[in-house]
Write an enzyme that holds these catalytic residues in place. Structure first.
Site, mmCIF file in Angstrom:
data_model
loop_
_atom_site.group_PDB
_atom_site.id
_atom_site.type_symbol
_atom_site.label_atom_id
_atom_site.label_comp_id
_atom_site.label_asym_id
_atom_site.label_seq_id
_atom_site.Cartn_x
_atom_site.Cartn_y
_atom_site.Cartn_z
ATOM 1 N N ASP A 1 -1.720 6.752 6.191
ATOM 2 C CA ASP A 1 -1.694 5.339 6.573
ATOM 3 C C ASP A 1 -2.585 5.127 7.792
ATOM 4 O O ASP A 1 -2.792 6.049 8.592
ATOM 5 C CB ASP A 1 -0.250 4.931 6.880
ATOM 6 C CG ASP A 1 -0.043 3.434 6.807
ATOM 7 O OD1 ASP A 1 -0.976 2.719 6.377
ATOM 8 O OD2 ASP A 1 1.046 2.967 7.180
ATOM 9 N N THR B 1 -5.771 -1.456 7.058
ATOM 10 C CA THR B 1 -5.797 -2.906 7.180
ATOM 11 C C THR B 1 -7.191 -3.377 7.599
ATOM 12 O O THR B 1 -7.447 -4.579 7.629
ATOM 13 C CB THR B 1 -4.774 -3.378 8.218
ATOM 14 O OG1 THR B 1 -5.012 -2.711 9.470
ATOM 15 C CG2 THR B 1 -3.351 -3.070 7.759
ATOM 16 N N ARG C 1 6.948 -8.332 1.858
ATOM 17 C CA ARG C 1 7.875 -7.865 2.897
ATOM 18 C C ARG C 1 8.557 -9.041 3.586
ATOM 19 O O ARG C 1 9.762 -9.015 3.854
ATOM 20 C CB ARG C 1 7.143 -7.012 3.932
ATOM 21 C CG ARG C 1 8.017 -6.667 5.133
ATOM 22 C CD ARG C 1 7.319 -5.800 6.145
ATOM 23 N NE ARG C 1 7.136 -4.458 5.634
ATOM 24 C CZ ARG C 1 6.104 -3.678 5.938
ATOM 25 N NH1 ARG C 1 5.153 -4.134 6.718
ATOM 26 N NH2 ARG C 1 6.031 -2.454 5.462
ATOM 27 N N LYS D 1 0.827 -1.210 0.000
ATOM 28 C CA LYS D 1 0.000 0.000 0.000
ATOM 29 C C LYS D 1 0.863 1.263 0.000
ATOM 30 O O LYS D 1 0.601 2.211 -0.741
ATOM 31 C CB LYS D 1 -0.949 -0.026 1.200
ATOM 32 C CG LYS D 1 -1.938 -1.200 1.168
ATOM 33 C CD LYS D 1 -2.962 -1.121 2.260
ATOM 34 C CE LYS D 1 -2.394 -1.339 3.648
ATOM 35 N NZ LYS D 1 -1.846 -2.701 3.828
ATOM 36 N N THR D 2 1.873 1.291 0.834
ATOM 37 C CA THR D 2 2.757 2.463 0.864
ATOM 38 C C THR D 2 3.498 2.608 -0.451
ATOM 39 O O THR D 2 3.654 3.716 -0.989
ATOM 40 C CB THR D 2 3.757 2.349 2.029
ATOM 41 O OG1 THR D 2 3.045 2.264 3.257
ATOM 42 C CG2 THR D 2 4.683 3.551 2.067
#
Length: 363
Positions: free
Chosen positions: A122, A171, A230, A77-78
């Site tokens: 965020d 989230t 990640r 997302k970032t």
């Protein structure tokens, strides 16, 4: 190779397979981020749709619609927010919901934006309610009312804002109120990655890190990465360290498997905590049902840690089920740990007619 910077899972202990990242790791990851949609791996539908949105905005010479990205931590997302800014040729400002506790905090950020700037917010679901209500008008009319004074003498001063693009990330999309959700022109849900996509992520990151890896080594790491880029990149860095010290620096399937055994990440991506929960459920309680509090005591962890950190992945993998009577292991859990389920009617067998742990201690 895509991920997010933060997660609201503050109770999670440090884990090699955890989806959150601290400040030090974020600095390491920054060099691996894709810079445009062409480099971004996975999320094919989201990329295609977002590409159309951005191309159309550029053709009109307008700012892009507000974008809402939802999904688990670590999926990109970032990274996508930064790509949106890059594709639009605009600067980006990054903040988070927990950092905006008052409407004045949001007003200060909005009033300093440049025309066309991208504001990445965020954990948008954790923003305070007064700031949230101010954001409604800012997104729709590019205007905010700043209240000066208190009580009957308070005055609302309208403040015009330059057109900007808000990119919200969450989230927990279900926690966003409908009025806020409806003001986003484009919404996208980020899915977990397939092993094949994660292999491409691993190969790309290995190239950037100048690490030699073969196809089987990349597949081994991808298969233990829990569908999250990640985690794949974190495992790659740990396997790289092992290969440099214990092998000739080349990552093969054997080297990757040996390295991840050292770090206690098994073939399905389960770590010590995950296996501890399963082993307690199977060996101590015959597969359940067992109450969450009882299970947490057996594992030696807090109830919240078991429920919020370990269980989501175990449920997603089909190894554990949440039932009204308590937690129950599935046949796949018995098979994964190489154990034989007790026969129906045997002492300790689930559904043997005795009072279950879930009845004694609650689910």
């Amino acid at each position: 190779m895509n991920w997010d910077d933060t997660t609201d899972d503050a109770i999670a202990p440090e884990r090699l397979v955890g989806a959150s990242a601290d400040g030090e790791e974020q600095a390491v990851e920054a060099a691996l981020r894709p810079k445009d949609l062409g480099e971004f791996i996975g999320q094919e539908k989201v990329r295609e749709q977002l590409d159309l949105v951005l191309r159309a905005a550029r053709a009109r010479g307008a700012t892009a619609d507000h974008v809402l990205l939802s999904g688990a931590p670590g999926l990109g997302k970032t990274t996508l927010s930064m790509i949106i800014a890059a594709e639009m040729g605009a600067p980006i400002r990054i903040t988070s919901g927990p950092a905006i506790q008052h409407a004045g905090d949001l007003a200060a950020i909005l009033s300093s934006l440049q025309e066309g700037e991208v504001l990445f917010l965020d954990e948008i679901h954790r923003m305070s309610r007064p700031a949230e209500e101010m954001l409604y008008m800012a997104m729709e009319d590019f205007r905010v009312d700043v209240v000066v004074g208190k009580g009957p003498g308070a005055t609302a001063i309208p403040l015009e804002l330059p057109p900007f693009t808000l990119v919200g990330a969450t989230t927990r999309a279900g926690l966003l109120p409908p009025p806020l959700r409806d003001r986003f022109g484009f919404t996208a849900h980020m899915e977990f990655y397939t092993p094949e996509e994660l292999e491409r992520v691993v190969h790309r990151s290995a190239l950037l890190l100048d690490v030699e890896i073969d196809a089987e080594g990349a597949a081994e790491i991808a298969g233990r990465s829990r569908g999250t880029p990640r985690i794949a990149n974190r495992l790659l860095r740990r396997v790289r360290d092992y290969a440099q010290v214990k092998a000739d620096g080349v990552i093969t399937r054997e080297v990757a498997a040996a390295a991840l055994r050292v770090y206690e990440v098994d073939s399905r991506g389960l770590d010590r905590l995950d296996r501890g929960v399963l082993e307690a459920l199977l060996k101590l309680f015959g597969g359940g049902p067992v109450g969450l509090s009882t299970l947490a005591v057996a594992v030696g962890e807090e109830r919240e840690t078991v429920e919020e950190v370990a269980e989501p992945f175990l449920v997603r993998e089909g190894l554990l089920a949440r039932t009204p009577r308590g937690r129950v292991a599935t046949p796949a859990a018995w098979a994964h740990l190489g154990l034989t389920p007790p026969h129906a009617g045997a002492p300790g067998a689930a559904g043997a007619g005795q009072v279950g742990q879930g009845d004694l201690f609650g689910a």
